[in-house]
Design a protein around this motif. Structure first.
Motif, PDB file in Angstrom:
ATOM      1  N   SER A   7      39.743  17.746  18.050  1.00 32.70           N
ATOM      2  CA  SER A   7      40.309  18.790  18.886  1.00 32.70           C
ATOM      3  C   SER A   7      41.613  19.314  18.274  1.00 32.70           C
ATOM      4  O   SER A   7      41.867  20.508  18.274  1.00 32.70           O
ATOM      5  CB  SER A   7      40.556  18.259  20.295  1.00 32.70           C
ATOM      6  OG  SER A   7      40.920  19.294  21.140  1.00 32.70           O
TER       7      SER A   7
ATOM      8  N   ARG B 109      37.613  23.439  19.800  1.00 32.28           N
ATOM      9  CA  ARG B 109      37.935  23.529  21.223  1.00 32.28           C
ATOM     10  C   ARG B 109      37.570  22.227  21.917  1.00 32.28           C
ATOM     11  O   ARG B 109      36.575  21.587  21.599  1.00 32.28           O
ATOM     12  CB  ARG B 109      37.200  24.694  21.848  1.00 32.28           C
ATOM     13  CG  ARG B 109      37.585  26.036  21.249  1.00 32.28           C
ATOM     14  CD  ARG B 109      36.891  27.172  21.953  1.00 32.28           C
ATOM     15  NE  ARG B 109      37.175  27.209  23.368  1.00 32.28           N
ATOM     16  CZ  ARG B 109      38.180  27.895  23.929  1.00 32.28           C
ATOM     17  NH1 ARG B 109      38.963  28.608  23.157  1.00 32.28           N
ATOM     18  NH2 ARG B 109      38.376  27.874  25.233  1.00 32.28           N
ATOM     19  N   ARG B 110      38.410  21.832  22.855  1.00 35.74           N
ATOM     20  CA  ARG B 110      38.175  20.589  23.594  1.00 35.74           C
ATOM     21  C   ARG B 110      36.809  20.591  24.265  1.00 35.74           C
ATOM     22  O   ARG B 110      36.112  19.590  24.276  1.00 35.74           O
ATOM     23  CB  ARG B 110      39.256  20.387  24.649  1.00 35.74           C
ATOM     24  CG  ARG B 110      40.607  20.080  24.075  1.00 35.74           C
ATOM     25  CD  ARG B 110      41.612  19.925  25.180  1.00 35.74           C
ATOM     26  NE  ARG B 110      42.929  19.721  24.622  1.00 35.74           N
ATOM     27  CZ  ARG B 110      44.030  19.653  25.329  1.00 35.74           C
ATOM     28  NH1 ARG B 110      43.969  19.769  26.640  1.00 35.74           N
ATOM     29  NH2 ARG B 110      45.186  19.459  24.754  1.00 35.74           N
ATOM     30  N   ARG B 111      36.444  21.716  24.803  1.00 35.25           N
ATOM     31  CA  ARG B 111      35.155  21.814  25.491  1.00 35.25           C
ATOM     32  C   ARG B 111      34.002  21.575  24.517  1.00 35.25           C
ATOM     33  O   ARG B 111      33.033  20.879  24.828  1.00 35.25           O
ATOM     34  CB  ARG B 111      35.021  23.184  26.154  1.00 35.25           C
ATOM     35  CG  ARG B 111      33.824  23.308  27.067  1.00 35.25           C
ATOM     36  CD  ARG B 111      33.797  24.622  27.815  1.00 35.25           C
ATOM     37  NE  ARG B 111      35.003  24.948  28.545  1.00 35.25           N
ATOM     38  CZ  ARG B 111      35.318  24.488  29.760  1.00 35.25           C
ATOM     39  NH1 ARG B 111      34.504  23.663  30.368  1.00 35.25           N
ATOM     40  NH2 ARG B 111      36.434  24.840  30.355  1.00 35.25           N
TER      41      ARG B 111
ATOM     42  N   ALA C  31      33.902  17.872  23.678  1.00 40.33           N
ATOM     43  CA  ALA C  31      33.342  17.128  24.810  1.00 40.33           C
ATOM     44  C   ALA C  31      31.826  17.274  24.853  1.00 40.33           C
ATOM     45  O   ALA C  31      31.095  16.295  25.021  1.00 40.33           O
ATOM     46  CB  ALA C  31      33.966  17.610  26.116  1.00 40.33           C
ATOM     47  N   LYS C  32      31.348  18.491  24.678  1.00 43.99           N
ATOM     48  CA  LYS C  32      29.905  18.741  24.739  1.00 43.99           C
ATOM     49  C   LYS C  32      29.182  18.065  23.573  1.00 43.99           C
ATOM     50  O   LYS C  32      28.124  17.459  23.753  1.00 43.99           O
ATOM     51  CB  LYS C  32      29.635  20.241  24.738  1.00 43.99           C
ATOM     52  CG  LYS C  32      28.199  20.592  24.984  1.00 43.99           C
ATOM     53  CD  LYS C  32      28.004  22.086  25.111  1.00 43.99           C
ATOM     54  CE  LYS C  32      26.550  22.390  25.413  1.00 43.99           C
ATOM     55  NZ  LYS C  32      26.307  23.807  25.562  1.00 43.99           N
TER      56      LYS C  32
ATOM     57  N   CYS D  27      33.209  13.732  28.904  1.00 42.40           N
ATOM     58  CA  CYS D  27      33.655  14.836  29.759  1.00 42.40           C
ATOM     59  C   CYS D  27      35.007  15.387  29.286  1.00 42.40           C
ATOM     60  O   CYS D  27      35.814  14.688  28.665  1.00 42.40           O
ATOM     61  CB  CYS D  27      33.700  14.417  31.224  1.00 42.40           C
ATOM     62  SG  CYS D  27      35.063  13.379  31.687  1.00 42.40           S
ATOM     63  N   LEU D  28      35.221  16.632  29.586  1.00 42.16           N
ATOM     64  CA  LEU D  28      36.420  17.346  29.156  1.00 42.16           C
ATOM     65  C   LEU D  28      37.691  16.669  29.661  1.00 42.16           C
ATOM     66  O   LEU D  28      38.681  16.550  28.935  1.00 42.16           O
ATOM     67  CB  LEU D  28      36.352  18.802  29.648  1.00 42.16           C
ATOM     68  CG  LEU D  28      37.510  19.712  29.272  1.00 42.16           C
ATOM     69  CD1 LEU D  28      37.660  19.796  27.767  1.00 42.16           C
ATOM     70  CD2 LEU D  28      37.295  21.094  29.855  1.00 42.16           C
ATOM     71  N   ARG D  29      37.655  16.198  30.882  1.00 46.99           N
ATOM     72  CA  ARG D  29      38.828  15.528  31.462  1.00 46.99           C
ATOM     73  C   ARG D  29      39.209  14.286  30.649  1.00 46.99           C
ATOM     74  O   ARG D  29      40.389  14.010  30.416  1.00 46.99           O
ATOM     75  CB  ARG D  29      38.513  15.149  32.903  1.00 46.99           C
ATOM     76  CG  ARG D  29      39.652  14.536  33.635  1.00 46.99           C
ATOM     77  CD  ARG D  29      39.273  14.296  35.071  1.00 46.99           C
ATOM     78  NE  ARG D  29      40.361  13.661  35.774  1.00 46.99           N
ATOM     79  CZ  ARG D  29      40.290  13.203  36.991  1.00 46.99           C
ATOM     80  NH1 ARG D  29      39.177  13.331  37.674  1.00 46.99           N
ATOM     81  NH2 ARG D  29      41.318  12.626  37.555  1.00 46.99           N
TER      82      ARG D  29
ATOM     83  N   ARG E 198      40.866  15.333  27.368  1.00 43.44           N
ATOM     84  CA  ARG E 198      42.272  15.690  27.637  1.00 43.44           C
ATOM     85  C   ARG E 198      43.132  14.450  27.814  1.00 43.44           C
ATOM     86  O   ARG E 198      44.237  14.365  27.286  1.00 43.44           O
ATOM     87  CB  ARG E 198      42.362  16.549  28.896  1.00 43.44           C
ATOM     88  CG  ARG E 198      41.886  17.951  28.702  1.00 43.44           C
ATOM     89  CD  ARG E 198      42.114  18.751  29.972  1.00 43.44           C
ATOM     90  NE  ARG E 198      41.548  20.067  29.838  1.00 43.44           N
ATOM     91  CZ  ARG E 198      40.902  20.704  30.783  1.00 43.44           C
ATOM     92  NH1 ARG E 198      40.732  20.134  31.964  1.00 43.44           N
ATOM     93  NH2 ARG E 198      40.418  21.903  30.590  1.00 43.44           N
TER      94      ARG E 198
END
Length: 101
Positions: free
Chosen positions: A16, A21-23, A26-27, A32-34, A37
């Motif tokens: 990241s 991108r973090r999303r 995560a995918k 999960c995105l949380r 983060r």
């Protein structure tokens, strides 16, 4: 295993930081995105040590368990260990110490 988990989390947060991108991270990783983060924030604040596994035990209990209940649980656990050992000896048809020797 804990150090391995920390390295893998560092790798995810590094992806990241490297511009992905973090999303997308995560995918791609199924995390999960949380959580991504959270790991990135910990890495930023504490470095690699912040990514080691942490206990999920609460820092304090609203209503601590009574001492008598704790004693009962400990007594039952000890009893179960004795019962489990004895049943293993019966199924092996020999004392456990001979089997482990």
């Amino acid at each position: 295993m804990p150090a391995e988990a920390a390295r893998s989390r560092a790798n995810l947060s590094g992806r990241s930081r490297a511009g992905r991108r973090r999303r997308a991270v995560a995918k791609a990783t199924g995390v999960c995105l949380r959580t991504i983060r959270k790991w990135m924030d910990r890495y930023r604040r504490e470095g690699l040590t912040g990514l080691h596994d942490r206990s999920s035990r609460p820092h304090r209990l609203r209503r601590p368990m009574p001492a008598a209940t704790i004693e009962t649980i400990e007594r039952l656990r000890r009893h179960c260990e004795v019962v489990a050992k004895r049943s293993l000896e019966i199924s092996l048809a020999m004392p456990l110490y001979e089997f482990l020797a």
